[in-house]
Design a protein around this motif. Sequence first.
Motif: not given
Length: 310
Positions: A120-128
């Motif tokens: 998944l794209e990083a911006e869609h799962i928060g700071d993780a």
Amino acid sequence: MSLIAMASALVATIANPVPEATGTVEREPTLAEIIAFETERYRRMTVPVTIRGEGPFRFLVDTGAEATVVTRNVADQLELFDRNTVTLVAMASRRQVETTPLRTITLGSREFDLSAAAILEAEHIGDADGILGLDSLQDQRVLFDFENSHIAVAHADELGGNRGFDIVVRARRKHGQLIVQRAKIDGIDVDVVIDTGAQSSFGNLALQNRLRRARTLENSEMTDVNGVTIIGNTRLARMLQLERAVINNIVIAFTDSPTFAALGLNERPAMVLGMRELRLFKRVAIDFESRRVLFDMPDNTHIGDRGLFR
């Protein structure tokens, strides 16, 4: 093939109790790996994970997600180009996503492989850098110790069994998730999914239709791990009863989420209990092997008192 991932970047069950445990829980078990956690920007939890000896990467621990997730940046960095496509069922959407095998994942002292992790794209799962889903946690107990800021992942006996917990309840299993039944919210029977990947709590339309007397609040904007944003009708329920524990003033956003349908929970009242409410307890343990969820009450509270936490 479909995978369920209920973790969301939210901007905005209890059945057949077992006999109450006695004694004090082991705070520093010798056989369990204690993993210090960070609180990321949506007040969820991340733990350090290495993959093939590289890292550590910060992974969110999500008991509401069927599958483990890795960000595209990490997958590309590790040159994980053996990829397939599956349907990912998220809180607000269904989307085709790529998956890749993850080999030699190290979490504390545990090492394991996964045949398919969603990318998944990083911006869609928060700071993780990723999400540890149920495929990483099966047959283990996951202890979230909010008071001492750590997560312990081990078998139940390594974590002191049920000693020290005020409430121990059974749950049923669906797609690896534990669904706690016969909880009540404002007197309505409701199925509850414990979701450490969601900041806030949300319910299905069947529950919304029953909570007609709940006070209506401003609508909530919610974005899921596929990057799809929806507007949810938000209400304030007076009281959630978890066996003998009572939490007052529960804010619930309602949505026709495909995750409820995937879990077979769209016909009767059901809700996802997120981190905002879970953090009111000192500790929460989710035992996948025995299908139990355990709650440790805050100090100086009495089980069953109204206004217990708020």
